[in-house]
Design a protein around this motif. Structure first.
Motif, PDB file in Angstrom:
ATOM      1  N   ILE A   2      59.761  31.662  59.341  1.00  0.00           N
ATOM      2  CA  ILE A   2      60.824  30.887  59.975  1.00  0.00           C
ATOM      3  C   ILE A   2      60.257  29.933  61.030  1.00  0.00           C
ATOM      4  CG2 ILE A   2      62.596  32.609  59.538  1.00  0.00           C
ATOM      5  CD1 ILE A   2      62.256  33.619  62.389  1.00  0.00           C
ATOM      6  N   SER A   3      58.954  29.724  61.028  1.00  0.00           N
ATOM      7  CA  SER A   3      58.340  28.782  61.950  1.00  0.00           C
ATOM      8  C   SER A   3      58.845  27.375  61.661  1.00  0.00           C
ATOM      9  CB  SER A   3      56.817  28.828  61.805  1.00  0.00           C
ATOM     10  OG  SER A   3      56.229  27.754  62.493  1.00  0.00           O
ATOM     11  N   MET A   4      59.072  26.580  62.716  1.00  0.00           N
ATOM     12  CA  MET A   4      59.539  25.223  62.555  1.00  0.00           C
ATOM     13  C   MET A   4      58.419  24.246  62.219  1.00  0.00           C
ATOM     14  SD  MET A   4      62.837  24.830  62.823  1.00  0.00           S
ATOM     15  CE  MET A   4      62.835  26.191  61.660  1.00  0.00           C
ATOM     16  N   ILE A   5      57.157  24.683  62.383  1.00  0.00           N
ATOM     17  CA  ILE A   5      56.040  23.781  62.104  1.00  0.00           C
ATOM     18  C   ILE A   5      56.023  23.360  60.635  1.00  0.00           C
ATOM     19  CG2 ILE A   5      53.525  23.543  62.075  1.00  0.00           C
ATOM     20  CD1 ILE A   5      53.440  25.322  64.556  1.00  0.00           C
ATOM     21  N   PRO A   6      56.112  24.305  59.673  1.00  0.00           N
ATOM     22  CA  PRO A   6      56.153  23.871  58.272  1.00  0.00           C
ATOM     23  C   PRO A   6      57.368  22.992  57.982  1.00  0.00           C
ATOM     24  CG  PRO A   6      55.717  26.211  58.416  1.00  0.00           C
ATOM     25  CD  PRO A   6      56.080  25.760  59.783  1.00  0.00           C
ATOM     26  N   LEU A  11      59.517  17.859  56.479  1.00  0.00           N
ATOM     27  CA  LEU A  11      60.499  16.810  56.740  1.00  0.00           C
ATOM     28  C   LEU A  11      59.822  15.446  56.854  1.00  0.00           C
ATOM     29  CD1 LEU A  11      63.395  15.937  57.335  1.00  0.00           C
ATOM     30  CD2 LEU A  11      62.978  16.505  59.754  1.00  0.00           C
ATOM     31  N   PHE A  12      58.709  15.419  57.575  1.00  0.00           N
ATOM     32  CA  PHE A  12      57.953  14.164  57.707  1.00  0.00           C
ATOM     33  C   PHE A  12      57.520  13.654  56.334  1.00  0.00           C
ATOM     34  CE2 PHE A  12      53.700  12.240  57.846  1.00  0.00           C
ATOM     35  CZ  PHE A  12      53.976  11.102  58.586  1.00  0.00           C
ATOM     36  N   LEU A  13      56.983  14.543  55.501  1.00  0.00           N
ATOM     37  CA  LEU A  13      56.522  14.151  54.172  1.00  0.00           C
ATOM     38  C   LEU A  13      57.680  13.706  53.289  1.00  0.00           C
ATOM     39  CD1 LEU A  13      53.902  16.993  53.545  1.00  0.00           C
ATOM     40  CD2 LEU A  13      53.419  14.598  54.084  1.00  0.00           C
ATOM     41  N   ALA A  14      58.818  14.415  53.399  1.00  0.00           N
ATOM     42  CA  ALA A  14      59.985  14.048  52.596  1.00  0.00           C
ATOM     43  C   ALA A  14      60.516  12.677  52.986  1.00  0.00           C
ATOM     44  CB  ALA A  14      61.070  15.108  52.748  1.00  0.00           C
ATOM     45  N   LEU A  15      60.541  12.396  54.287  1.00  0.00           N
ATOM     46  CA  LEU A  15      61.014  11.094  54.756  1.00  0.00           C
ATOM     47  C   LEU A  15      60.056   9.977  54.344  1.00  0.00           C
ATOM     48  CD1 LEU A  15      62.241  12.106  58.325  1.00  0.00           C
ATOM     49  CD2 LEU A  15      63.685  11.259  56.455  1.00  0.00           C
ATOM     50  N   LYS A  16      58.773  10.291  54.326  1.00  0.00           N
ATOM     51  CA  LYS A  16      57.773   9.271  54.004  1.00  0.00           C
ATOM     52  C   LYS A  16      57.715   8.968  52.514  1.00  0.00           C
ATOM     53  CE  LYS A  16      52.856   8.159  54.583  1.00  0.00           C
ATOM     54  NZ  LYS A  16      51.552   8.606  55.150  1.00  0.00           N
ATOM     55  N   PHE A  17      57.730  10.017  51.686  1.00  0.00           N
ATOM     56  CA  PHE A  17      57.508   9.819  50.253  1.00  0.00           C
ATOM     57  C   PHE A  17      58.781   9.902  49.404  1.00  0.00           C
ATOM     58  CE2 PHE A  17      53.415  11.423  51.883  1.00  0.00           C
ATOM     59  CZ  PHE A  17      52.595  10.377  51.493  1.00  0.00           C
ATOM     60  N   ARG A  18      59.850  10.467  49.940  1.00  0.00           N
ATOM     61  CA  ARG A  18      61.130  10.589  49.230  1.00  0.00           C
ATOM     62  C   ARG A  18      60.954  11.167  47.814  1.00  0.00           C
ATOM     63  NH1 ARG A  18      65.620   9.610  52.632  1.00  0.00           N
ATOM     64  NH2 ARG A  18      64.805   8.367  54.359  1.00  0.00           N
ATOM     65  N   PRO A  19      60.345  12.341  47.715  1.00  0.00           N
ATOM     66  CA  PRO A  19      60.147  12.923  46.376  1.00  0.00           C
ATOM     67  C   PRO A  19      61.477  13.339  45.753  1.00  0.00           C
ATOM     68  CG  PRO A  19      59.629  14.536  48.062  1.00  0.00           C
ATOM     69  CD  PRO A  19      59.880  13.243  48.787  1.00  0.00           C
ATOM     70  N   THR A  20      61.526  13.356  44.441  1.00  0.00           N
ATOM     71  CA  THR A  20      62.730  13.813  43.734  1.00  0.00           C
ATOM     72  C   THR A  20      62.692  15.317  43.492  1.00  0.00           C
ATOM     73  OG1 THR A  20      61.674  13.318  41.616  1.00  0.00           O
ATOM     74  CG2 THR A  20      63.063  11.594  42.592  1.00  0.00           C
ATOM     75  N   VAL A  21      61.466  15.901  43.583  1.00  0.00           N
ATOM     76  CA  VAL A  21      61.301  17.330  43.328  1.00  0.00           C
ATOM     77  C   VAL A  21      60.331  17.913  44.360  1.00  0.00           C
ATOM     78  CG1 VAL A  21      60.498  19.091  41.707  1.00  0.00           C
ATOM     79  CG2 VAL A  21      61.683  17.068  40.849  1.00  0.00           C
ATOM     80  N   ILE A  22      60.678  19.085  44.879  1.00  0.00           N
ATOM     81  CA  ILE A  22      59.735  19.870  45.686  1.00  0.00           C
ATOM     82  C   ILE A  22      59.365  21.111  44.888  1.00  0.00           C
ATOM     83  CG2 ILE A  22      59.408  21.266  47.744  1.00  0.00           C
ATOM     84  CD1 ILE A  22      61.067  19.408  49.307  1.00  0.00           C
ATOM     85  N   TYR A  23      58.057  21.283  44.690  1.00  0.00           N
ATOM     86  CA  TYR A  23      57.544  22.455  43.976  1.00  0.00           C
ATOM     87  C   TYR A  23      56.865  23.361  44.995  1.00  0.00           C
ATOM     88  CZ  TYR A  23      54.230  25.252  41.267  1.00  0.00           C
ATOM     89  OH  TYR A  23      53.489  26.291  40.755  1.00  0.00           O
ATOM     90  N   LEU A  24      57.272  24.624  45.035  1.00  0.00           N
ATOM     91  CA  LEU A  24      56.706  25.588  45.984  1.00  0.00           C
ATOM     92  C   LEU A  24      56.104  26.761  45.224  1.00  0.00           C
ATOM     93  CD1 LEU A  24      56.350  26.350  48.991  1.00  0.00           C
ATOM     94  CD2 LEU A  24      58.533  27.560  48.850  1.00  0.00           C
ATOM     95  N   LEU A  29      57.180  29.616  52.304  1.00  0.00           N
ATOM     96  CA  LEU A  29      57.838  28.526  53.044  1.00  0.00           C
ATOM     97  C   LEU A  29      59.250  28.265  52.524  1.00  0.00           C
ATOM     98  CD1 LEU A  29      54.861  26.006  53.290  1.00  0.00           C
ATOM     99  CD2 LEU A  29      55.531  27.760  54.930  1.00  0.00           C
ATOM    100  N   HIS A  30      59.851  29.284  51.952  1.00  0.00           N
ATOM    101  CA  HIS A  30      61.154  29.131  51.296  1.00  0.00           C
ATOM    102  C   HIS A  30      62.213  28.560  52.239  1.00  0.00           C
ATOM    103  CE1 HIS A  30      64.572  29.953  48.719  1.00  0.00           C
ATOM    104  NE2 HIS A  30      65.077  30.782  49.606  1.00  0.00           N
ATOM    105  N   ILE A  31      62.327  29.089  53.441  1.00  0.00           N
ATOM    106  CA  ILE A  31      63.376  28.647  54.369  1.00  0.00           C
ATOM    107  C   ILE A  31      63.185  27.181  54.731  1.00  0.00           C
ATOM    108  CG2 ILE A  31      64.405  28.983  56.648  1.00  0.00           C
ATOM    109  CD1 ILE A  31      63.668  31.915  56.440  1.00  0.00           C
ATOM    110  N   SER A  32      61.954  26.785  54.975  1.00  0.00           N
ATOM    111  CA  SER A  32      61.684  25.391  55.319  1.00  0.00           C
ATOM    112  C   SER A  32      62.094  24.453  54.193  1.00  0.00           C
ATOM    113  CB  SER A  32      60.197  25.198  55.638  1.00  0.00           C
ATOM    114  OG  SER A  32      59.818  25.947  56.772  1.00  0.00           O
ATOM    115  N   VAL A  33      61.778  24.850  52.954  1.00  0.00           N
ATOM    116  CA  VAL A  33      62.136  24.006  51.813  1.00  0.00           C
ATOM    117  C   VAL A  33      63.644  23.978  51.612  1.00  0.00           C
ATOM    118  CG1 VAL A  33      61.874  23.685  49.318  1.00  0.00           C
ATOM    119  CG2 VAL A  33      59.911  24.378  50.704  1.00  0.00           C
TER     120      VAL A  33
END
Length: 288
Positions: A2-6, A11-24, A29-33
């Protein structure tokens, strides 16, 4: 986790690259995603399980249940794990995706013909107590037939190397040390059989070891203990034999030594099984 660092990193990466899919890979890191998925509702979330999360990520189980609806597709390493995840978390879209060898492992090397009277047996991977490598060492030193038996990998666990050395009283087993992954198939291909032993527990009974695919890709007959997920493949595709004790292993060595036709058929079936599954998974990105 539940750390906010991930979360802020994602969030930074999502805003920068705007991916259509996140693969984990794995639920750490489930909560962060999930938070990212809520912020970007059009983004798809794929969660891949290589292990039983109840064993390796027990703290994540409540969150996996609560936020399961945000997982657009789950992937499981076996049909057994898929059914367990489906029943536990209620995923509507969950597919099987085997952990097949990476491209740098595989080559077009054909199976070597063993003209030697001795059957050649190998183990490839981390050498530790829960992989029951000591059964192999003891059986190799007790059998009355001549065999070649090599172990590739680093030995882990306090006193385990000493235990193996003591069991290797006749020096039948050769400890070859670590083997580069990219060179492994060319080496494994020179053997007849690969050993796949694991303690049976809540994780191993639902997952498939990568060694199964690495051995099958290398044209090896599979020798396994009674691990349900591996036994299913041995029985369905006739790719090897099952041994649950040192005496069982000795019997298997003798059977294969005396029936080379059966041994060679196991090796052929093993590679054919791998080619069939690999082609199917590559074409669809999952099995079923």
């Amino acid at each position: 986790n539940i750390s906010m660092i991930p979360f802020f990193t994602l969030l930074f990466l999502a805003l920068k690259f705007r991916p259509t899919v996140i693969y984990l890979l794995g639920p750490r890191l489930h909560i962060s995603v999930v938070l990212i998925r809520i912020i970007f509702p059009n983004m798809k979330y794929i969660l891949d399980f290589l292990e039983n999360p109840k064993v390796f990520h027990p703290s994540q189980i409540p969150f996996l249940k609560i936020f399961g609806k945000y997982v657009d597709r789950a992937l499981a390493v076996s049909t057994e794990l898929r059914e367990d995840l489906k029943n536990t978390f209620g995923y509507k879209d969950i597919r099987v995706k085997y952990s097949l060898p990476a491209c740098n492992f595989m080559s077009d090397i054909e199976s070597c013909i063993n003209d030697n009277s001795k059957i050649k047996i190998c183990f490839f991977g981390n050498v530790c107590e829960d992989r029951i490598v000591h059964y192999l060492v003891e059986a190799a030193n007790k059998t009355s037939i001549e065999i070649v038996c090599d172990i590739y990998g680093e030995v882990f666990g306090d006193g385990y190397q000493e235990k193996l050395d003591k069991l290797n009283s006749n020096n039948v087993v050769r400890f070859r040390g670590k083997l580069k992954y990219s060179e492994a198939q060319g080496r494994l291909n020179q053997y007849d059989c690969g050993i796949v032993f694991n303690e049976i527990n809540e994780n191993s009974k639902l997952t498939i070891p990568g060694k199964l695919w690495e051995y099958a890709c290398s044209n090896l007959c599979i020798i396994s203990n009674n691990r349900p997920t591996v036994v299913n493949f041995i029985n369905k595709y006739q790719i090897g034999l099952i041994a649950d004790s040192v005496d069982d292993l000795i019997s298997v060595f003798e059977k294969l030594s005396h029936d080379r036709i059966m041994l060679n058929q196991f090796k052929i079936n093993s590679k054919e099984m791998f080619d069939h599954i690999y082609k199917k998974q590559v074409n669809k990105s999952y099995i079923d």
